[in-house]
Design a protein around this motif. Structure first.
Motif, PDB file in Angstrom:
ATOM      1  N   GLN A 165      -2.465   5.554  12.379  1.00  0.00           N
ATOM      2  CA  GLN A 165      -1.120   5.055  12.641  1.00  0.00           C
ATOM      3  C   GLN A 165      -0.690   4.125  11.519  1.00  0.00           C
ATOM      4  OE1 GLN A 165      -1.968   3.561  16.627  1.00  0.00           O
ATOM      5  NE2 GLN A 165      -0.199   4.678  17.369  1.00  0.00           N
ATOM      6  N   LEU A 166       0.614   4.100  11.284  1.00  0.00           N
ATOM      7  CA  LEU A 166       1.170   3.169  10.307  1.00  0.00           C
ATOM      8  C   LEU A 166       2.094   2.209  11.037  1.00  0.00           C
ATOM      9  CD1 LEU A 166       2.224   5.375   7.263  1.00  0.00           C
ATOM     10  CD2 LEU A 166       0.210   3.950   7.491  1.00  0.00           C
ATOM     11  N   TYR A 167       2.435   1.139  10.372  1.00  0.00           N
ATOM     12  CA  TYR A 167       3.429   0.238  10.940  1.00  0.00           C
ATOM     13  C   TYR A 167       4.813   0.820  10.728  1.00  0.00           C
ATOM     14  CZ  TYR A 167      -0.241  -3.209  11.329  1.00  0.00           C
ATOM     15  OH  TYR A 167      -1.387  -3.858  11.668  1.00  0.00           O
ATOM     16  N   ALA A 168       5.668   0.623  11.715  1.00  0.00           N
ATOM     17  CA  ALA A 168       7.025   1.164  11.615  1.00  0.00           C
ATOM     18  C   ALA A 168       7.955   0.116  11.028  1.00  0.00           C
ATOM     19  CB  ALA A 168       7.526   1.565  13.000  1.00  0.00           C
ATOM     20  N   GLU A 169       8.939   0.585  10.305  1.00  0.00           N
ATOM     21  CA  GLU A 169       9.963  -0.304   9.774  1.00  0.00           C
ATOM     22  C   GLU A 169      10.915  -0.708  10.903  1.00  0.00           C
ATOM     23  OE1 GLU A 169      10.323  -1.374   6.572  1.00  0.00           O
ATOM     24  OE2 GLU A 169       8.477  -0.403   5.954  1.00  0.00           O
ATOM     25  N   PRO A 170      11.679  -1.767  10.700  1.00  0.00           N
ATOM     26  CA  PRO A 170      12.514  -2.260  11.802  1.00  0.00           C
ATOM     27  C   PRO A 170      13.602  -1.278  12.222  1.00  0.00           C
ATOM     28  CG  PRO A 170      12.437  -3.832   9.985  1.00  0.00           C
ATOM     29  CD  PRO A 170      11.734  -2.618   9.523  1.00  0.00           C
TER      30      PRO A 170
ATOM     31  N   CYS B  74       8.365  -2.904  -2.442  1.00  0.00           N
ATOM     32  CA  CYS B  74       7.537  -2.941  -1.238  1.00  0.00           C
ATOM     33  C   CYS B  74       8.374  -3.357  -0.040  1.00  0.00           C
ATOM     34  CB  CYS B  74       6.406  -3.954  -1.409  1.00  0.00           C
ATOM     35  SG  CYS B  74       5.424  -3.654  -2.861  1.00  0.00           S
TER      36      CYS B  74
ATOM     37  N   ARG C  23      -7.004   9.201  19.779  1.00  0.00           N
ATOM     38  CA  ARG C  23      -5.750   9.801  19.300  1.00  0.00           C
ATOM     39  C   ARG C  23      -5.950  11.232  18.870  1.00  0.00           C
ATOM     40  NH1 ARG C  23      -3.623   7.841  14.806  1.00  0.00           N
ATOM     41  NH2 ARG C  23      -1.644   8.771  15.328  1.00  0.00           N
TER      42      ARG C  23
ATOM     43  N   TYR D 269       0.853  -1.188   0.000  1.00  0.00           N
ATOM     44  CA  TYR D 269       0.000   0.000   0.000  1.00  0.00           C
ATOM     45  C   TYR D 269       0.884   1.231   0.000  1.00  0.00           C
ATOM     46  CZ  TYR D 269       1.096  -0.124   4.985  1.00  0.00           C
ATOM     47  OH  TYR D 269       1.754  -0.167   6.196  1.00  0.00           O
TER      48      TYR D 269
ATOM     49  N   LYS E  55      -6.107  12.643  15.964  1.00  0.00           N
ATOM     50  CA  LYS E  55      -5.194  13.098  14.915  1.00  0.00           C
ATOM     51  C   LYS E  55      -5.919  13.023  13.591  1.00  0.00           C
ATOM     52  CE  LYS E  55      -1.644  13.111  17.647  1.00  0.00           C
ATOM     53  NZ  LYS E  55      -0.897  14.305  17.949  1.00  0.00           N
TER      54      LYS E  55
ATOM     55  N   GLY F  92       4.453  -1.519   3.148  1.00  0.00           N
ATOM     56  CA  GLY F  92       4.332  -0.185   2.579  1.00  0.00           C
ATOM     57  C   GLY F  92       5.249  -0.043   1.371  1.00  0.00           C
ATOM     58  N   VAL F  93       4.861   0.814   0.451  1.00  0.00           N
ATOM     59  CA  VAL F  93       5.719   1.060  -0.700  1.00  0.00           C
ATOM     60  C   VAL F  93       6.922   1.863  -0.224  1.00  0.00           C
ATOM     61  CG1 VAL F  93       5.931   2.330  -2.861  1.00  0.00           C
ATOM     62  CG2 VAL F  93       3.907   0.969  -2.424  1.00  0.00           C
ATOM     63  N   LEU F  94       8.127   1.445  -0.660  1.00  0.00           N
ATOM     64  CA  LEU F  94       9.333   2.157  -0.257  1.00  0.00           C
ATOM     65  C   LEU F  94       9.927   2.982  -1.386  1.00  0.00           C
ATOM     66  CD1 LEU F  94      11.248  -0.506   1.851  1.00  0.00           C
ATOM     67  CD2 LEU F  94       9.946   1.432   2.668  1.00  0.00           C
TER      68      LEU F  94
ATOM     69  N   PHE G 121      -4.652  11.444  11.050  1.00  0.00           N
ATOM     70  CA  PHE G 121      -3.878  10.471  10.291  1.00  0.00           C
ATOM     71  C   PHE G 121      -3.829   9.181  11.090  1.00  0.00           C
ATOM     72  CE2 PHE G 121      -1.145  10.471   6.643  1.00  0.00           C
ATOM     73  CZ  PHE G 121      -0.347   9.380   6.827  1.00  0.00           C
TER      74      PHE G 121
ATOM     75  N   THR H 223       6.473  -4.182   6.536  1.00  0.00           N
ATOM     76  CA  THR H 223       5.209  -3.511   6.802  1.00  0.00           C
ATOM     77  C   THR H 223       4.260  -3.534   5.614  1.00  0.00           C
ATOM     78  OG1 THR H 223       6.025  -1.398   6.005  1.00  0.00           O
ATOM     79  CG2 THR H 223       6.359  -1.872   8.334  1.00  0.00           C
TER      80      THR H 223
END
Lengths: 352, 274, 403
Positions: free
Chosen positions: B247-252, B62, B241, B38, B243, B68-70, B245, B66
């Motif tokens: 929340q998104l998942y965080a990268e390691p 991707c 929250r 995504y 906000k 997510g598109v990088l 926006f 997570t």
């Protein structure tokens, strides 16, 4: 206390240790060491089994990029393209586009918006061909700052301790708690449920600030790192001697070092590279963010700007009053990190 | 009978696997990579990785952690022109989309568009049938769409100032509608959102708010993210929250420095008398 | 054969002669040199990844020992300068031995620099004309220049004196005296430049203060003569060279002064940093007390302080003139200063990092092999040079025109 007599050759022979024996041992040790260093220098050059993927002597002898003639630059680029293509099994191009006229790159990061997702860190790695393991190199470091909390319960826990402090409390009980931008930000944060932004934190990504007065450039003994006309501080990876003065001198800890041969998987390698940017590095050289020079000199946004899911990162030409970076400098409240060190970064932070 | 059913399932499963497996292995650079990801909102912006150039150059890369598109190999892949957008005059008011080409990812599907042909009189096509359009825009409790908006009288956007039909066009469900009654395409929500969120619209137009990829030059072609690609208009407040926006998942996190057993020292809480 | 050709042959063949104990010592050094070869080969082939260095701690044991040894090299001044410019006759005879120590120490410094480089095969890039020599902007180029010139000055000065002694001809004072005057002043410069190398980086607040150069000089002039005293004691015991007690008393006197100043500077650094306890003092706090539970350096620091303070106390007492206690004092303060100026200075400058990350450094065995081996090579050079020099000074090595 009398002066000893002439060397006691007879005595020495009887113990069996002669000068000759010693010299033999020393000689072999010395020869071994000598051979080791020669082999070692040769070993510094070897890469993979493919002969085209080996570093050639011509590459070893090449001069500093800035001082090369156009001919020499073309040769250097051709050598590298051949070597990288053989090494990674792709058609790797090494661009040598010079700086565009009338462009000074600048960057603005909205810390009101950053959610600390670290996608910028990973996108940068996808674009710029860093080593993935042993060691893992990431040019951007996101630091997590506490929003700060003060509690009534800690009020009396200060110093001097509560009983009988006639001279008043010198250190309040709420001291030593991080709040706002402090040196004790967390680098290895793991959010709850892996979801960001966390409730009591905000985030501060840090990478090369592309200073106008860079300490790293000043300390480099061979001038391998220098400022290009469009403001990007670059490194000629083939000229770097690996002394790591620049890594020590950078106040933003923006520079990284290839301690061993980089481990870059071929299938994830980005074949569109620039000589001063994301071309695969070798062991023993420094590297850092180059504002995606392979993209920005052709008009493309940097990888970190493109990936940021909240649009916190902005990039453009500081000399163009219509660019979003200039508009940010014009309208928003902007600051730079460690401004007191007079490095004049072109990477600005702002709040919205 | 049971045996046949099981066998047919297994057999068709095997064929399917072989087909998809073959398709995957035909392009061997793709098998190791995550294919579905995504772009910004987890549910609102799906995209699929595919090879579009030589040496396995993909349209997106991707994140395996997570989803997510990088990275975009082609920033304009799958986009359509942004369309007509107002360009106010005056110094520093000029929008980049007036100077350089502007594209967006379309927000609506083609199959919905085709059904526009079937709008008749006061009844509008809605969910494969025909519904009478409501007479007033007064908020009322709705029994449908509770998966998107659990309580239509408590829309998590505007705190009671707006409700569904303030944005959605009751007469033409394929479009949005503004306060003047003009239709606004789902591909240009900024024309609607900007009616209330003025300062944000101005910052968005200048590229300070929101997201654009492509060419940083003034006259460069850019793909613009429109409002609803990042913000979910049905749940802006995000519960406690508060906000705009989700929340998104965080990268390691980065690798622990060599030699150190862990990074637990960062979690040490300081006390007094440090 | 001419005297110039015979001199190195005679010198080194004398240096390589000795008793069983001598060869045992050389063999002992040889073991570490073999380990050095193993470590260096691994480093040259695999890169610096065989060490414990990281991007956070990018300077470690190699540069720590380099910084310490530059000071030891500079300390030859304490023997040479009083000998010639304060007319201390007793130091006259042994001044050349101080120069030999300087040569050996500079050799060790160069070995540590070589070990520290990521690409030693590219060191030609720093040579002017064929490479780029970023002087005067880069402090490292100043360091390269002063160290090279200092090495040359000591080689020329030391071997000129020895050669004249060897051939029995008189010294040309108008050449020799200015030469050693320059080398004495130059000795101060090598250590000042090294201090500037680390002290001119505001990214490292632990080093970024003006106390750094003077602290370097004082600790150097305490540690260096301590090593010189130890060498002289060994020479006195194992060779025929007579070194009067007054030499040792003078050297230990100088050490007392410089150690006292060094301790004063350490004290003032601690007070100035810890009194307000700002974020800039975190490096020192990491060293002294540990930070966030990371405290591997703390026992090292306090050991160093203990060693230095106790040796200072002993030096102030009459035990300074006691020849049984003196070597113990010298070893103690040498080790103490080695800790304080080596890893006790470099590592806290790296932790916390400029953006606040606290890490600990874990050197690997291969790295330790290279460090130990560098010291072994240096001590080998020192042993051979001192042996040969003593031979020349004693007259055992003399130009024999009949050969």
């Amino acid at each position: 206390m009398s002066k000893p007599t002439k060397p006691k050759c007879e005595e020495r022979k009887s113990t069996g240790t002669t000068r000759r024996d010693f010299l033999k041992k020393a000689g072999t040790a010395g020869a071994a060491a000598g051979a080791a260093s020669v082999l070692g220098s040769a070993a510094l050059m070897a890469n993979t089994d493919n002969p085209d993927a080996q570093t050639t002597w011509a590459e070893w002898f090449q001069g500093n990029y800035r001082l090369m003639t156009d001919e020499e630059k073309k040769e250097a680029v051709a050598r590298l393209e051949k070597r990288y293509s053989a090494q990674y099994g792709k058609n790797v191009t090494v661009d040598d586009t010079p700086a565009m006229d009338g462009v000074l790159f600048g960057y603005a990061l909205n810390i009101q918006k950053c959610i600390g997702c670290r996608r910028c860190v990973k996108a940068c790695v996808k674009e710029n061909n860093q080593s993935r393991t042993n060691t893992e190199i990431e040019w951007i470091r996101v630091v997590r700052m506490e929003k700060g909390q003060f509690s009534a319960g800690d009020m009396d826990k200060g110093y001097p301790p509560e009983e009988g402090h006639e001279y008043g409390v010198q250190v309040g009980g709420n001291a030593y708690k991080p709040a706002g931008v402090v040196l004790e930000g967390k680098h290895y944060y793991e959010p709850e449920d892996n979801k960001v932004p966390e409730k009591d934190a905000f985030y501060f990504p840090i990478a090369c600030m592309q200073c106008e007065k860079p300490p790293c450039v000043k300390v480099c003994p061979v001038r391998t790192t220098y400022r290009e006309p469009d403001g990007i501080i670059v490194i000629d990876y083939n000229w770097c001697i690996g002394c790591r003065m620049c890594i020590g001198a950078c106040p933003y800890w923006a520079r990284r070092f290839n301690w061993g041969e980089p481990n870059l998987p071929a299938e994830d390698m980005n074949p569109k590279t620039h000589y001063l940017g994301n071309r695969p590095r070798m062991k023993g050289v420094a590297e850092k963010c180059t504002f995606c020079i392979q993209r920005s000199r052709h008009g493309r946004y940097t990888a970190c700007v493109e990936v940021c899911p909240v649009g916190a990162r902005k990039f453009g030409n500081l000399l163009d009053p219509e660019s979003e970076v200039r508009k940010i400098l014009d309208r928003k409240r902007v600051f730079r990190l460690k401004a007191e060190l007079n490095t004049y970064p072109k990477f600005f932070y702002f709040i919205d | 009978m049971n045996i046949f059913r099981h066998a047919s399932v297994v057999f068709s499963g095997a064929i399917l696997l072989a087909l998809t497996g073959t398709a995957a292995y035909a392009d061997n650079t793709d098998t190791k990579f995550v294919k579905e990801c995504y772009e910004s909102r987890i549910e609102g912006s799906p995209t699929t990785r595919r090879v579009i150039g030589e040496d396995g150059w993909p349209n997106v890369k991707c994140s395996p952690d997570t989803g997510g598109v990088l990275w975009w190999g082609d920033p304009y892949d799958g986009t359509v022109p942004m369309g007509d957008m107002p360009t106010p005059s005056g110094p520093l008011m000029q929008a980049d989309y007036a100077v350089g080409e502007a594209v967006v990812k379309p927000r609506i599907n083609n199959w919905v568009d085709r059904k526009k042909l079937f709008t008749i009189c006061t009844e509008a096509c809605h969910n494969d049938g025909y519904q009478k359009a409501p007479e007033t825009k007064k908020p009322r409790l709705l029994k449908m769409h509770t998966d998107i908006v659990p309580n239509s009288l408590e829309l998590q956007h505007g705190r009671g100032a707006i409700w569904c039909l303030d944005c959605h066009n009751a007469n033409n469900r394929q479009t949005l509608v503004d306060n003047f009654g003009d239709e606004i395409s789902f591909n240009q929500p900024q024309k609607l959102c900007g009616k209330c969120h003025g300062p944000i619209l101005r910052d968005w137009r200048d590229g300070i708010h929101g997201k654009r990829i492509g060419d940083w030059r003034k006259e460069g072609k850019k793909r613009w993210w429109v409002c609803t690609e990042c913000h979910n208009p049905h749940d802006v407040q995000q519960g406690d929250r508060n906000k705009g926006f989700a929340q998104l998942y965080a990268e390691p996190k980065p690798e622990t420095p060599k030699g150190m057993p862990n990074t637990d020292h960062e979690n040490v809480v300081h006390g007094p008398g440090h | 054969m001419s005297s110039k050709a015979r001199f190195p042959i005679d010198f080194f063949s004398y240096a390589l002669k000795g008793g069983a104990q001598y060869y045992a010592w050389l063999g002992f050094l040889g073991i570490f040199i073999l380990l050095w070869a193993v470590g260096t080969y691994a480093q040259l082939t695999q890169g610096m990844i065989i060490t414990g260095l990281t991007d956070q701690t990018s300077w470690g044991l190699y540069l720590a020992n380099f910084v310490f040894l530059v000071g030891v090299a500079a300390a030859a001044v304490t023997v040479v300068f009083p000998a010639y410019f304060y007319d201390q006759e007793d130091l006259h005879k042994v001044a050349v031995l101080g120069e030999m120590l300087a040569i050996a120490a500079v050799v060790m410094c160069l070995l540590f620099v070589f070990a520290h480089m990521g690409r030693p095969d590219r060191l030609w890039h720093i040579i002017p004309v064929i490479g780029i020599y970023n002087w005067p902007h880069s402090m490292l180029t100043w360091d390269v220049m002063v160290l090279t010139v200092y090495l040359i000055l000591n080689l020329v000065g030391g071997f000129y004196y020895l050669y004249k002694k060897y051939t029995g001809s008189p010294l040309n004072k108008s050449f020799y005296i200015p030469l050693i005057l320059i080398s004495c002043i130059w000795a101060l410069s090598i250590h000042t430049v090294t201090a500037f190398l680390i002290g001119t980086m505001p990214s490292r607040p632990m080093w970024f203060h003006s106390v750094m150069p003077i602290k370097f000089i004082t600790t150097a002039f305490a540690a260096g003569p301590a090593l010189i005293i130890l060498c002289f004691l060994i020479i006195r015991k194992y060779t025929a060279l007579v070194i009067p007690d007054s030499v040792f008393h003078k050297l230990s006197h100088y050490i007392t002064w410089f150690l006292g100043m060094a301790l004063f500077l350490i004290m003032s650094e601690i007070v100035v940093e810890l009194y307000p306890s700002t974020e800039h003092s975190f490096g020192l706090q990491y060293l002294m007390f540990g930070l966030n539970g990371l405290n591997k350096l703390v026992p090292w620091f306090w050991t160093a302080i203990f060693l230095m303070v106790v040796s200072f106390g002993l030096l102030l007492s009459p035990l300074r003139k006691n020849f049984t206690v003196l070597p113990i004092i010298c070893v103690m303060l040498f080790v103490g200063i080695w800790i304080d100026k080596g890893m006790g200075l470099l590592l806290p400058g790296m932790s916390p990092s400029p953006i606040g990350e606290i890490t600990e450094y874990y050197p690997t065995w291969l790295e330790i092999f290279v460090v130990a081996g560098n010291y072994a090579i240096g001590f080998l050079v020192l042993t051979l040079l001192l042996k040969g020099a003593v031979g020349v000074v004693l007259g055992d090595v003399k130009y024999d025109q009949s050969k």
